[in-house]
Every structure is written in structure tokens, then in C-alpha cells.
Design an enzyme around this catalytic site. Structure first.
Site, PDB file in Angstrom:
ATOM      1  N   GLY A   1      52.970  21.300   3.430  1.00 51.42           N
ATOM      2  CA  GLY A   1      52.487  22.666   3.608  1.00 51.42           C
ATOM      3  C   GLY A   1      51.022  22.762   3.262  1.00 51.42           C
TER       4      GLY A   1
ATOM      5  N   GLN B   1      43.028  26.535   0.883  1.00 44.79           N
ATOM      6  CA  GLN B   1      42.913  25.131   0.465  1.00 44.79           C
ATOM      7  C   GLN B   1      41.903  24.343   1.299  1.00 44.79           C
ATOM      8  OE1 GLN B   1      47.390  24.425   0.533  1.00 44.79           O
ATOM      9  NE2 GLN B   1      46.730  23.119  -1.150  1.00 44.79           N
TER      10      GLN B   1
ATOM     11  N   CYS C   1      51.115  19.856  -5.523  1.00 52.27           N
ATOM     12  CA  CYS C   1      50.215  20.589  -4.629  1.00 52.27           C
ATOM     13  C   CYS C   1      49.014  19.700  -4.297  1.00 52.27           C
ATOM     14  CB  CYS C   1      49.750  21.869  -5.327  1.00 52.27           C
ATOM     15  SG  CYS C   1      48.559  22.817  -4.378  1.00 52.27           S
ATOM     16  N   LEU C   2      48.604  19.704  -3.042  1.00 49.45           N
ATOM     17  CA  LEU C   2      47.453  18.884  -2.623  1.00 49.45           C
ATOM     18  C   LEU C   2      46.179  19.294  -3.356  1.00 49.45           C
ATOM     19  CD1 LEU C   2      48.111  18.793   1.240  1.00 49.45           C
ATOM     20  CD2 LEU C   2      48.504  16.938  -0.394  1.00 49.45           C
TER      21      LEU C   2
ATOM     22  N   HIS D   1      55.557  28.586  -1.976  1.00 48.14           N
ATOM     23  CA  HIS D   1      54.362  27.909  -2.502  1.00 48.14           C
ATOM     24  C   HIS D   1      53.124  28.300  -1.684  1.00 48.14           C
ATOM     25  CE1 HIS D   1      52.437  24.160  -4.322  1.00 48.14           C
ATOM     26  NE2 HIS D   1      51.602  24.459  -3.335  1.00 48.14           N
ATOM     27  N   GLU D   2      53.252  28.287  -0.356  1.00 49.31           N
ATOM     28  CA  GLU D   2      52.091  28.585   0.508  1.00 49.31           C
ATOM     29  C   GLU D   2      51.733  30.078   0.472  1.00 49.31           C
ATOM     30  OE1 GLU D   2      50.555  26.004   1.189  1.00 49.31           O
ATOM     31  OE2 GLU D   2      52.236  24.627   0.902  1.00 49.31           O
TER      32      GLU D   2
ATOM     33  N   HIS E   1      49.748  30.642  -2.476  1.00 49.39           N
ATOM     34  CA  HIS E   1      48.351  30.224  -2.267  1.00 49.39           C
ATOM     35  C   HIS E   1      47.512  31.359  -1.679  1.00 49.39           C
ATOM     36  CE1 HIS E   1      47.626  26.093  -3.333  1.00 49.39           C
ATOM     37  NE2 HIS E   1      48.652  25.633  -2.653  1.00 49.39           N
TER      38      HIS E   1
END
Ligand code: NI
Length: 170
Positions: free
Chosen positions: A46, A51, A93-94, A135-136, A139
Site C-alpha cells: 500500500g 508518502q 510502513c515504507l 493504514h493508508e 496516512h
């Protein structure tokens, strides 16, 4: 299409509420496609526009990481409509590299958003897919998964991340 740089913890864009997308134009289309490429090459399941340094309510999700085309979901202005149950699982998370912690998320969710053609999409999800959506959406609301941990745990991780930033590891 370029792979975009992923913004890491410490950049203020990750803590801000991203802006609503008013027109789904060519730029949004291109941005979404570059996000998919960036997500797949990371690899990740995702990605949210903040990000890649864009304050826009746009997310890409693919729990197959490019294996199954039908798993790719691009949503404009996604919203959490309803949620049910709770599952505690390890998450990463990236934008917060090398940190994995157990996070409580709803077991089932209903998400509403728009595809790149402007069609309204209502998606029912459970398991990993429900978790990624939450999660997204977090963000684009300026929230990271570490914000959902206990204050004690969060402080420990923040200290660890601060140290890494100071030593140039992030
Ligand atoms: Ni993330």
C-alpha cells in the site's frame, strides 16, 4: 514512468491531513500510476500520496504486490464508512523503515472512494486488505501506525527513530 522517492519519518508532510482531490484529471492519473510503480518496486502492499510528498487524498493498494492485476486498487478521496471487530497483528510502513509493531485494526471495514474514472466505489474488506486500507487512510489523515501504539511504546520508537535520523540512517 518514474519510481518516486518515498518520504521517511521526520518529514512534516506525513503528519498533515492531505487535501481532497477536486478533479480527477491527467495529473492525478499519472500520479496514481507512478504510485503503483513505486509501491510495487519498494515492494509494498500500500502507498498513500503524502508518502511521495503529495498532499493529496489518493491511495494505492495491492496485497498481491503486482502478482494479480485484479488485486490492484486505486482510490481517490477514500473514507472509512464502517468497521467491525478487532485484530492485533504486526505492521510496518515504507516511511518508517525497519520498525514492525503489533497494531490493533478493525477485522472488517467498508471503504468508499472513487476510481480514476470518477466512479464511486464501495469496497468491503477483511483481513490484510482491511488492515492496508486503514493504514493508508491513516496516512492521508496525517497518522502513522506508530501513532496507534501505547504512549510508552511510541516514545521508545520515536527515540530510536530520532537517533537514526541523527546518525543519517534514515
Ligand atoms: Ni505506511
Amino acid at each position: 514512468m518514474p519510481v518516486l522517492e518515498i518520504i521517511r519519518y521526520g518529514n512534516p508532510i506525513l503528519t498533515k491531513r492531505a487535501k481532497e482531490i477536486k478533479n480527477i484529471d491527467e495529473d492525478i492519473d499519472e500520479l496514481a500510476r507512478n504510485m503503483v510503480l513505486t509501491m510495487h518496486s519498494a515492494p509494498g502492499i500500500g502507498l498513500a500520496a503524502p508518502q511521495i510528498n503529495q498532499s493529496k487524498r489518493l491511495i494505492t493498494v495491492d496485497i498481491s504486490v503486482g502478482e494479480k492485476i485484479e488485486d490492484l486498487i486505486i482510490l481517490v478521496n477514500p473514507e472509512l464508512i464502517s468497521q467491525e471487530g478487532e485484530v492485533i497483528l504486526e505492521e510496518g510502513c515504507l516511511s518508517v523503515p525497519e520498525i514492525n509493531e503489533k497494531v490493533a485494526r478493525p477485522a472488517r471495514v467498508v471503504i468508499k472512494g472513487y476510481d480514476l474514472k470518477g466512479n464511486e466505489k464501495v469496497i468491503e474488506a477483511e483481513g490484510t486488505l482491511a488492515r492496508v486500507f486503514c493504514h493508508e487512510i491513516d496516512h492521508i489523515n496525517g497518522k502513522l501506525f506508530i501513532d496507534r501504539l501505547s504512549p510508552l511504546k511510541k516514545n521508545l520508537i520515536k527515540k530510536k527513530l530520532k537517533k537514526r535520523i541523527q546518525t543519517g540512517m534514515i
